[in-house]
Design a protein around this motif. Structure first.
Motif, PDB file in Angstrom:
ATOM      1  N   GLY A   1       0.794  -1.218   0.000  1.00 37.44           N
ATOM      2  CA  GLY A   1       0.000   0.000   0.000  1.00 37.44           C
ATOM      3  C   GLY A   1       0.827   1.269   0.000  1.00 37.44           C
ATOM      4  O   GLY A   1       0.306   2.351  -0.307  1.00 37.44           O
ATOM      5  N   MET A   2       2.103   1.190   0.374  1.00 36.37           N
ATOM      6  CA  MET A   2       2.988   2.338   0.278  1.00 36.37           C
ATOM      7  C   MET A   2       3.275   2.643  -1.188  1.00 36.37           C
ATOM      8  O   MET A   2       3.131   1.778  -2.051  1.00 36.37           O
ATOM      9  N   TYR A   3       3.717   3.848  -1.444  1.00 36.42           N
ATOM     10  CA  TYR A   3       4.274   4.168  -2.743  1.00 36.42           C
ATOM     11  C   TYR A   3       5.778   3.914  -2.714  1.00 36.42           C
ATOM     12  O   TYR A   3       6.423   3.956  -1.649  1.00 36.42           O
ATOM     13  N   GLU A   4       6.331   3.640  -3.888  1.00 36.35           N
ATOM     14  CA  GLU A   4       7.772   3.367  -3.972  1.00 36.35           C
ATOM     15  C   GLU A   4       8.584   4.499  -3.375  1.00 36.35           C
ATOM     16  O   GLU A   4       9.580   4.273  -2.674  1.00 36.35           O
TER      17      GLU A   4
ATOM     18  N   ASP B   1       7.225   5.944  -8.393  1.00 33.35           N
ATOM     19  CA  ASP B   1       5.961   6.582  -8.029  1.00 33.35           C
ATOM     20  C   ASP B   1       4.763   5.631  -8.056  1.00 33.35           C
ATOM     21  O   ASP B   1       3.626   6.057  -8.017  1.00 33.35           O
ATOM     22  N   ARG B   2       5.021   4.335  -8.113  1.00 35.00           N
ATOM     23  CA  ARG B   2       3.932   3.355  -8.178  1.00 35.00           C
ATOM     24  C   ARG B   2       3.561   2.888  -6.778  1.00 35.00           C
ATOM     25  O   ARG B   2       4.403   2.792  -5.889  1.00 35.00           O
ATOM     26  N   ARG B   3       2.283   2.590  -6.601  1.00 38.92           N
ATOM     27  CA  ARG B   3       1.832   2.028  -5.324  1.00 38.92           C
ATOM     28  C   ARG B   3       2.181   0.542  -5.263  1.00 38.92           C
ATOM     29  O   ARG B   3       1.953  -0.212  -6.222  1.00 38.92           O
TER      30      ARG B   3
ATOM     31  N   GLN C   1       7.798   6.429  -0.981  1.00 35.88           N
ATOM     32  CA  GLN C   1       7.714   6.438   0.477  1.00 35.88           C
ATOM     33  C   GLN C   1       8.731   5.473   1.086  1.00 35.88           C
ATOM     34  O   GLN C   1       9.368   5.778   2.093  1.00 35.88           O
TER      35      GLN C   1
ATOM     36  N   ARG D   1       1.916  -3.262  -4.219  1.00 33.75           N
ATOM     37  CA  ARG D   1       0.793  -4.156  -3.926  1.00 33.75           C
ATOM     38  C   ARG D   1       1.233  -5.353  -3.091  1.00 33.75           C
ATOM     39  O   ARG D   1       2.355  -5.834  -3.193  1.00 33.75           O
TER      40      ARG D   1
ATOM     41  N   SER E   1       8.888  -1.784  -7.945  1.00 35.30           N
ATOM     42  CA  SER E   1       7.997  -2.866  -7.527  1.00 35.30           C
ATOM     43  C   SER E   1       7.314  -3.496  -8.739  1.00 35.30           C
ATOM     44  O   SER E   1       7.137  -2.862  -9.780  1.00 35.30           O
TER      45      SER E   1
END
Length: 423
Positions: free
Chosen positions: A202-205, A244-246, A207, A248, A231
């Motif tokens: 659930g984090m973004y890359e 910038d991808r979430r 983060q 999963r 990811s």
């Protein structure tokens, strides 16, 4: 930073390569403009820093050799009132003499005045200019412009590019350099562990990346290069940089990153299960890459040709992929493995040197085998920074969890501790 005695010893080594009645020039480089009136942070050209320890732009080192005697001159910017007020640059000839140990320091306006050196017939047999082999015509460096000017004004004086001479000098590290590499590796390890302790679905890359950045900033270290936090399918893109991808649940994330201390770099890649546990398939494929890395590390020792280590990793991984039924023939690994497995490391992350040379004690390099499965949206790369020892090699990044068991144990322990995450 390394000592001025270190840099003096490098100039002495370099001077031994110069012929009599010749002059050598190495340039620090210029600041590059960013948007508006901003400038990118300045990093001196590595060979210039290696010889001088001086890290301000526009400077020039000149070394002349006559009758076996070497004279050294460092030319620097003259700090005016604006530079003092706005940039905090207050270097003087005297302060730079004390800082570098170079006995003669002059301001840059004297550099042009001393071109009379070249007007004496027969006084200079050749000119050495350090021009990096990746420099291009679209953006000419100080060194290229200088060489072109000399060629136009004095066509009878041969110009020799001394880049490779310095590249070969930099291959084997001194104790001072190794200490800075160790520091960079330790900071990198702390950063990766902090990041891993906070990694959650659930984090973004970006983060996850931020935890690594925090540790580097806290240690007053710089990034050796832009962090890759890739990811899912992003891990199959070699130089992915958006971050910038979430992320999963059930995916893996590939990190390629490193700290830099005193201009000396670390470089590490790790691939982690976001949830804290590998699936059976992820575990099987991860262990294929890990076995390839371990085989190459085991073979790394003085006398081993560096360029053969990639083949060792490739052969082991191909055999393992056949064993688990991912491919039928070893040559089919080309579908999943398409880059080299390591590089020298030093003042550059991808440092200079002769890849065909046999390894020597106190050389430093990385190993980074990887496999990339587009159809599974899964990329796995594992990389360590290594120091060649008398009878093998030392893994300077060994404290970062690497085996399946180490990674899962670390991530389960952090779950129990209830680490917080960025909002």
């Amino acid at each position: 930073m390394v000592s001025k005695e270190f840099h003096a010893s490098r100039r002495k080594r370099y001077a031994e390569l110069l012929e009599d009645d010749c002059a050598a020039f190495v340039f620090a480089g210029n600041e590059l403009p960013d948007k508006g009136d901003e400038l990118y942070p300045f990093t001196p050209y590595a060979n210039f820093y290696y010889l001088t320890g001086f890290d301000q732009p526009k400077a020039v080192l000149k070394m002349t050799k006559r009758g076996g005697r070497v004279q050294e001159v460092l030319y620097i910017r003259r700090a005016d009132e604006r530079m003092k007020r706005w940039e905090g640059v207050c270097s003087t000839r005297e302060s730079v003499q004390a800082e570098t140990g170079i006995q003669r320091v002059e301001y840059l306006d004297a550099f042009r005045e001393e071109f009379s050196l070249f007007s004496w017939p027969g006084s200079v047999k050749c000119i050495y200019v350090d021009m990096a082999n990746w420099s291009g015509e679209d953006h000419m460096t100080q060194a290229q412009k200088f060489a072109a000017e000399i060629r136009a004004k004095y066509p009878d004086i041969p110009i020799r590019n001394t880049f490779q001479d310095l590249a070969l000098l930099r291959q084997v590290k001194t104790d001072e350099e190794i200490a800075l590499h160790r520091r960079a590796c330790d900071v990198t390890a702390d950063g990766v562990k902090c990041m891993l302790a906070h990694l959650r679905p659930g984090m973004y890359e970006y983060q996850a990346e931020a935890y690594f950045d925090f540790v580097l900033k806290s240690a007053n270290a710089r990034h050796a290069f832009a962090t890759i936090a890739a990811s899912g399918a992003n891990a199959c893109v070699m130089h992915y940089s958006a971050n910038d991808r979430r992320i999963r649940d059930g995916e893996m994330i590939l990190f390629d990153l490193g700290a830099e201390c005193g201009y000396y770099a670390a470089d590490v890649s790790r691939t982690f299960p976001v949830s804290g546990r590998f699936t059976d398939q992820q575990k099987a494929l991860y262990n294929v890459v890990l076995k390839g890395l371990e085989a190459a590390i085991a073979a790394a020792r003085p006398g081993q040709p560096k360029n053969e280590l990639a083949g060792i990793s490739r052969e082991v991984m191909a055999r393992e992929l056949v064993r688990i039924g991912m491919i039928e023939r070893p040559e089919e690994i080309a579908k999943y493995y398409f880059h080299g497995s390591g590089h020298y490391i030093g003042l550059y992350t991808h440092d200079v040197g002769d890849d065909n040379a046999p390894l020597e004690e106190n050389m430093m390099f990385t190993l980074e085998p990887g496999l990339y499965f587009d159809e599974l949206q899964l990329g796995i790369r594992i990389e360590d920074t290594l120091l060649v020892t008398r009878d093998g090699c030392e893994v300077l990044t060994a404290s970062i969890p690497k085996t399946v068991e180490e990674i899962e144990a670390f991530m389960q322990a952090r779950s129990a501790s209830g680490c917080c995450v960025l909002p």
